[in-house]
Design a protein around this motif. Structure first.
Motif, PDB file in Angstrom:
ATOM      1  N   HIS A  70       0.546  -1.370   0.016  1.00 46.85           N
ATOM      2  CA  HIS A  70       0.211  -0.080  -0.055  1.00 46.85           C
ATOM      3  C   HIS A  70       0.462   1.164  -0.413  1.00 46.85           C
ATOM      4  O   HIS A  70       0.563   2.295  -0.336  1.00 46.85           O
ATOM      5  N   LEU A  71       1.971   1.474   0.599  1.00 48.83           N
ATOM      6  CA  LEU A  71       3.031   2.277   0.443  1.00 48.83           C
ATOM      7  C   LEU A  71       3.306   2.696  -0.760  1.00 48.83           C
ATOM      8  O   LEU A  71       4.028   3.895  -1.217  1.00 48.83           O
ATOM      9  N   LEU A  72       3.980   1.550  -1.340  1.00 53.78           N
ATOM     10  CA  LEU A  72       4.685   1.468  -2.644  1.00 53.78           C
ATOM     11  C   LEU A  72       3.848   1.698  -4.351  1.00 53.78           C
ATOM     12  O   LEU A  72       4.488   2.399  -4.581  1.00 53.78           O
ATOM     13  N   MET A  73       2.402   1.689  -4.097  1.00 52.37           N
ATOM     14  CA  MET A  73       1.674   1.414  -4.631  1.00 52.37           C
ATOM     15  C   MET A  73       1.253   3.182  -4.705  1.00 52.37           C
ATOM     16  O   MET A  73       0.981   4.381  -5.400  1.00 52.37           O
ATOM     17  N   THR A  74       1.192   4.353  -3.486  1.00 53.04           N
ATOM     18  CA  THR A  74       1.024   5.900  -2.839  1.00 53.04           C
ATOM     19  C   THR A  74       2.072   6.561  -3.225  1.00 53.04           C
ATOM     20  O   THR A  74       1.593   7.544  -3.442  1.00 53.04           O
TER      21      THR A  74
ATOM     22  N   VAL B  55      12.482  -1.571  -4.742  1.00 53.18           N
ATOM     23  CA  VAL B  55      11.451  -0.421  -4.098  1.00 53.18           C
ATOM     24  C   VAL B  55      10.935   0.089  -5.895  1.00 53.18           C
ATOM     25  O   VAL B  55       9.818  -0.042  -6.064  1.00 53.18           O
ATOM     26  N   VAL B  56      11.396   0.402  -6.560  1.00 50.54           N
ATOM     27  CA  VAL B  56      10.813   1.471  -7.373  1.00 50.54           C
ATOM     28  C   VAL B  56       9.973  -0.301  -8.803  1.00 50.54           C
ATOM     29  O   VAL B  56       9.066   0.428  -9.132  1.00 50.54           O
ATOM     30  N   ARG B  57      11.050  -0.757  -8.449  1.00 53.86           N
ATOM     31  CA  ARG B  57      10.093  -1.925  -9.833  1.00 53.86           C
ATOM     32  C   ARG B  57       8.949  -2.560  -9.322  1.00 53.86           C
ATOM     33  O   ARG B  57       8.290  -2.958 -10.055  1.00 53.86           O
ATOM     34  N   ARG B  58       8.996  -2.758  -7.735  1.00 57.36           N
ATOM     35  CA  ARG B  58       8.404  -3.279  -7.297  1.00 57.36           C
ATOM     36  C   ARG B  58       7.332  -2.513  -6.990  1.00 57.36           C
ATOM     37  O   ARG B  58       5.613  -2.780  -7.699  1.00 57.36           O
ATOM     38  N   SER B  59       7.035  -1.246  -7.045  1.00 56.81           N
ATOM     39  CA  SER B  59       6.437  -0.080  -7.179  1.00 56.81           C
ATOM     40  C   SER B  59       5.651   0.095  -8.903  1.00 56.81           C
ATOM     41  O   SER B  59       4.307  -0.082  -8.990  1.00 56.81           O
ATOM     42  N   LYS B  60       6.440   0.145  -9.904  1.00 57.08           N
ATOM     43  CA  LYS B  60       5.658  -0.550 -10.795  1.00 57.08           C
ATOM     44  C   LYS B  60       4.522  -1.170 -11.287  1.00 57.08           C
ATOM     45  O   LYS B  60       3.745  -0.830 -12.084  1.00 57.08           O
ATOM     46  N   ALA B  61       5.513  -3.021 -10.638  1.00 59.41           N
ATOM     47  CA  ALA B  61       4.833  -3.497 -11.273  1.00 59.41           C
ATOM     48  C   ALA B  61       3.463  -4.053 -10.413  1.00 59.41           C
ATOM     49  O   ALA B  61       2.527  -4.452 -10.871  1.00 59.41           O
TER      50      ALA B  61
ATOM     51  N   ALA C 197      -2.281  -3.013 -10.697  1.00 61.78           N
ATOM     52  CA  ALA C 197      -3.990  -2.474 -10.222  1.00 61.78           C
ATOM     53  C   ALA C 197      -4.041  -2.206 -11.348  1.00 61.78           C
ATOM     54  O   ALA C 197      -6.086  -2.412 -11.581  1.00 61.78           O
ATOM     55  N   ALA C 198      -3.157  -1.612 -12.771  1.00 58.31           N
ATOM     56  CA  ALA C 198      -4.454  -1.423 -14.015  1.00 58.31           C
ATOM     57  C   ALA C 198      -4.791  -1.951 -13.901  1.00 58.31           C
ATOM     58  O   ALA C 198      -5.786  -1.667 -14.917  1.00 58.31           O
ATOM     59  N   HIS C 199      -4.292  -3.782 -14.486  1.00 57.78           N
ATOM     60  CA  HIS C 199      -4.640  -3.902 -15.117  1.00 57.78           C
ATOM     61  C   HIS C 199      -5.643  -4.590 -14.665  1.00 57.78           C
ATOM     62  O   HIS C 199      -6.474  -4.983 -15.566  1.00 57.78           O
ATOM     63  N   GLN C 200      -5.910  -4.977 -13.349  1.00 54.88           N
ATOM     64  CA  GLN C 200      -7.198  -5.388 -13.084  1.00 54.88           C
ATOM     65  C   GLN C 200      -8.787  -4.938 -12.972  1.00 54.88           C
ATOM     66  O   GLN C 200      -9.727  -5.074 -12.993  1.00 54.88           O
ATOM     67  N   ILE C 201      -7.667  -3.841 -13.371  1.00 56.93           N
ATOM     68  CA  ILE C 201      -9.220  -2.469 -13.252  1.00 56.93           C
ATOM     69  C   ILE C 201      -9.715  -1.959 -13.961  1.00 56.93           C
ATOM     70  O   ILE C 201     -11.226  -2.432 -14.680  1.00 56.93           O
ATOM     71  N   ALA C 202      -8.681  -2.172 -15.407  1.00 54.82           N
ATOM     72  CA  ALA C 202      -9.327  -2.377 -17.166  1.00 54.82           C
ATOM     73  C   ALA C 202     -10.591  -4.052 -17.360  1.00 54.82           C
ATOM     74  O   ALA C 202     -10.759  -3.333 -18.346  1.00 54.82           O
ATOM     75  N   LYS C 203      -9.831  -4.766 -16.534  1.00 59.69           N
ATOM     76  CA  LYS C 203     -10.113  -5.975 -16.913  1.00 59.69           C
ATOM     77  C   LYS C 203     -11.850  -6.011 -15.839  1.00 59.69           C
ATOM     78  O   LYS C 203     -12.505  -6.817 -16.519  1.00 59.69           O
TER      79      LYS C 203
END
Length: 91
Positions: free
Chosen positions: A46-50, A70-76, A81-87
């Protein structure tokens, strides 16, 4: 017979590695034991996403994990999340 200094455990302390799980599954399995696995087990997604770029660098420094991981995990996480929303919108 004399043992070389670099072979003498009393003179050259080495940290014990108590991880005795077998390494199977190739490179992915080996890498899963390092920083990415440590980051995943911290439950901080939750911290990495925001967090913004400066915040990610600060978090990486505080946790002692290289910033690029840390940046790579945040981007992933954001990508997933964007993929799940689009789906969800499609279905």
């Amino acid at each position: 017979m004399q043992i070389a200094k670099f072979m003498d455990a009393a003179r050259v302390p080495m940290p014990a590695d108590h991880d005795d799980r077998p390494i199977s599954g190739g490179v992915g399995s080996v890498l899963a034991r390092g920083y990415p696995a440590q980051l995943a087990q911290m439950n901080v997604d939750h911290l990495l996403m925001t967090a913004g770029p400066a915040e990610l660098a600060s978090l990486a420094e505080r946790w002692g994990i290289p910033a690029h991981i840390v940046v790579r995990r945040s981007k992933a996480l954001i990508g997933q999340a964007a993929h799940q929303i689009a789906k969800r919108r499609e279905g």
